[in-house]
Design a protein around this motif. Sequence first.
Motif, mmCIF file in Angstrom:
data_model
loop_
_atom_site.group_PDB
_atom_site.id
_atom_site.type_symbol
_atom_site.label_atom_id
_atom_site.label_comp_id
_atom_site.label_asym_id
_atom_site.label_seq_id
_atom_site.Cartn_x
_atom_site.Cartn_y
_atom_site.Cartn_z
ATOM 1 N N ALA A 221 17.724 -23.542 35.449
ATOM 2 C CA ALA A 221 17.229 -22.510 34.524
ATOM 3 C C ALA A 221 17.122 -21.161 35.231
ATOM 4 C CB ALA A 221 15.876 -22.920 33.961
ATOM 5 N N ALA A 222 16.664 -21.179 36.482
ATOM 6 C CA ALA A 222 16.562 -19.940 37.264
ATOM 7 C C ALA A 222 17.945 -19.346 37.501
ATOM 8 C CB ALA A 222 15.861 -20.208 38.598
ATOM 9 N N LYS A 223 18.897 -20.201 37.846
ATOM 10 C CA LYS A 223 20.261 -19.722 38.075
ATOM 11 C C LYS A 223 20.891 -19.191 36.788
ATOM 12 C CE LYS A 223 21.412 -22.554 42.119
ATOM 13 N NZ LYS A 223 22.307 -23.609 42.657
ATOM 14 N N ALA A 224 20.512 -19.792 35.655
ATOM 15 C CA ALA A 224 21.015 -19.315 34.365
ATOM 16 C C ALA A 224 20.533 -17.891 34.100
ATOM 17 C CB ALA A 224 20.557 -20.245 33.248
ATOM 18 N N LEU A 225 19.259 -17.614 34.412
ATOM 19 C CA LEU A 225 18.731 -16.257 34.247
ATOM 20 C C LEU A 225 19.467 -15.272 35.143
ATOM 21 C CD1 LEU A 225 14.832 -16.338 33.879
ATOM 22 C CD2 LEU A 225 16.524 -15.552 32.240
ATOM 23 N N MET A 226 19.758 -15.696 36.374
ATOM 24 C CA MET A 226 20.493 -14.827 37.302
ATOM 25 C C MET A 226 21.920 -14.588 36.812
ATOM 26 S SD MET A 226 19.258 -16.373 40.969
ATOM 27 C CE MET A 226 17.644 -17.136 41.063
ATOM 28 N N ALA B 208 30.055 -29.184 21.384
ATOM 29 C CA ALA B 208 29.414 -28.629 22.580
ATOM 30 C C ALA B 208 28.262 -27.714 22.200
ATOM 31 C CB ALA B 208 30.431 -27.860 23.423
ATOM 32 N N ASN B 209 27.219 -27.782 23.005
ATOM 33 C CA ASN B 209 26.045 -26.937 22.812
ATOM 34 C C ASN B 209 25.816 -26.120 24.080
ATOM 35 O OD1 ASN B 209 22.549 -27.367 23.094
ATOM 36 N ND2 ASN B 209 23.527 -25.921 21.711
ATOM 37 N N TYR B 210 25.793 -24.796 23.911
ATOM 38 C CA TYR B 210 25.531 -23.888 25.026
ATOM 39 C C TYR B 210 24.128 -23.312 24.845
ATOM 40 C CZ TYR B 210 30.615 -23.923 25.736
ATOM 41 O OH TYR B 210 31.911 -24.298 25.961
ATOM 42 N N GLY B 211 23.214 -23.718 25.710
ATOM 43 C CA GLY B 211 21.847 -23.206 25.646
ATOM 44 C C GLY B 211 21.685 -21.972 26.508
ATOM 45 N N MET B 212 20.517 -21.819 27.126
ATOM 46 C CA MET B 212 20.210 -20.642 27.938
ATOM 47 C C MET B 212 21.229 -20.467 29.069
ATOM 48 S SD MET B 212 16.826 -19.769 30.196
ATOM 49 C CE MET B 212 17.292 -20.832 31.544
ATOM 50 N N GLY B 213 21.948 -19.352 29.036
ATOM 51 C CA GLY B 213 22.923 -19.078 30.086
ATOM 52 C C GLY B 213 24.125 -19.990 30.053
ATOM 53 N N GLY B 214 24.274 -20.785 28.968
ATOM 54 C CA GLY B 214 25.404 -21.710 28.876
ATOM 55 C C GLY B 214 26.730 -20.969 28.884
ATOM 56 N N GLN B 215 27.699 -21.488 29.627
ATOM 57 C CA GLN B 215 28.976 -20.797 29.788
ATOM 58 C C GLN B 215 30.073 -21.781 30.184
ATOM 59 O OE1 GLN B 215 29.396 -18.394 33.304
ATOM 60 N NE2 GLN B 215 28.903 -20.096 34.630
ATOM 61 N N TYR B 216 31.308 -21.291 30.124
ATOM 62 C CA TYR B 216 32.464 -21.992 30.698
ATOM 63 C C TYR B 216 33.365 -20.888 31.221
ATOM 64 C CZ TYR B 216 35.994 -25.726 31.144
ATOM 65 O OH TYR B 216 36.898 -26.652 31.626
#
Length: 511
Positions: free
Chosen positions: A103-108, A395-403
């Motif tokens: 989660a922290a890395k997603a914010l970054m 597919a579900n992309y939540g907080m900071g979800g990416q590809y």
Amino acid sequence: MTDLIYAEKDLVQSLKEYIRAEESKLAQIKSWAEKLDVLTSKSTSDPEGYLAHPVNAYKLVKRLNTDWLELENLVLQDTTNGFIANLTIQRQFFPTEEDETGAAKALMRLQDTYKLDPETLSRGNLPGTKYRSYLTVGDCFGMGRTAYNDGDYYHTVLWMEQALKQHDEGEDTRVSKVEILDYLSYAVFQFGDLHRAMELTRRLISLDSTHERAGSNLRYFEKLLEKEREEEEKEKSNKTMTTTEPVVQSGAYERPLDYLPERDIYEALCRGEGVKMTPRRQKRLFCRYHDGNRNPHLLIAPFKEEDEWDSPHIVRYYDVMSDEEIEKIKQLAKPRLARATVRDPKTGVLTVASYRVSKSSWLEEDDDPVVAKVNQRMQQITGLTVKTAELLQVANYGMGGQYEPHFDFSRKDEPDAFKRLGTGNRVATFLNYMSDVEAGGATVFPDFGAAIWPKKGTAVFWYNLFRSGEGDYRTRHAACPVLVGCKWVSNKWFHERGNEFLRPCGRTEVD
């Protein structure tokens, strides 16, 4: 993550019940104490006269033998059982240390992709947000420590500076300035900024003169600085022309380069910058009704088709899925969602990767009639067969979800990627958007500068291969991180086998 919201709500209710029980117990104890306080004040003023009354003597014996025992049992009564039992049950569903780090890395990731400074994130100033939220000194410190443990000194500096700023502003916190300065000074040193590292270390020592590591670091920094000065003096005396590294401005450090060559282009497109849709190209894009080459099912009710890009040709279809169908597919997929995987090009084994952050599941036609209905609709729209296509992926992309940028088709260096399926390469991609996204979450194509934004109920379609079967490398694309909101998509990958006559070969390699 919505399940965690309800789990926390349940825990809060359980905690309130525990508090009420404790308050009731304390009220009884307080009442007892007040009565005894009045009684003992009277009895101690004239002990002999008080005990001269036989009833008082009896009641004193009774209180000390029975009543105080009852009070002891009341005090020892454990009202935590219900709360602790509920907490124990819920804890098995709690996020782990790995989840918190993720989660922290997603914010970054959001911070970097959308060029958000720590102050913006800390104050919760994000576009499209319904609920405002803030990061405390402890939160910012936790972000910085996560980055530090990962060897990411760039984000360590940014978040420790924010923690220090909020601390200096007087925010109440259990994190000390000494702890923040300890991490910050060392991270700054890793960027070669000796002067600022020494300045921060001296500030740390002024707050805690007994801090051994800080004292040791300061002496080490001073030695390095003295050595630099001696080398500079030596160069001056020798009058030797040398190329020196640029002086780093204190507090301003560049983000390190990483493994992705098109990182800057990709992130600019995610922000809506650098899109190469010129007016001249815009004139080549049209809207039309699409009947699937006079498919009998679409003659009466054709789909609205809109060109998103001319070459390679990318189209968007409107009203492909109804809200009811979307909710049903999400309902089917949710229990099966698992961390999405990618195929390791060296081993061919499916594995999780930091560049693909989402949860996915696969639905078969036997799971529910709606799956078969959606599959059939995609076949009618594209004119390709679903018999050799892959299952419907949700597919579900939540907080900071990416590809991050990737190809859907297999390249020549991974010829056996789809060998197990026996249906050839992925000839085309059909991508359904099953939700709107408040901010972020675009599908971008860095090679030619296209950005396609999610719109619930629509779908985009493109060919991954030329008619010759050669891969179209321009179709390298990415799912941008979700900044605000939650992104749901489903996709169907059509394969070569079974489509030889539905999409025949062209005359040249790039037809």
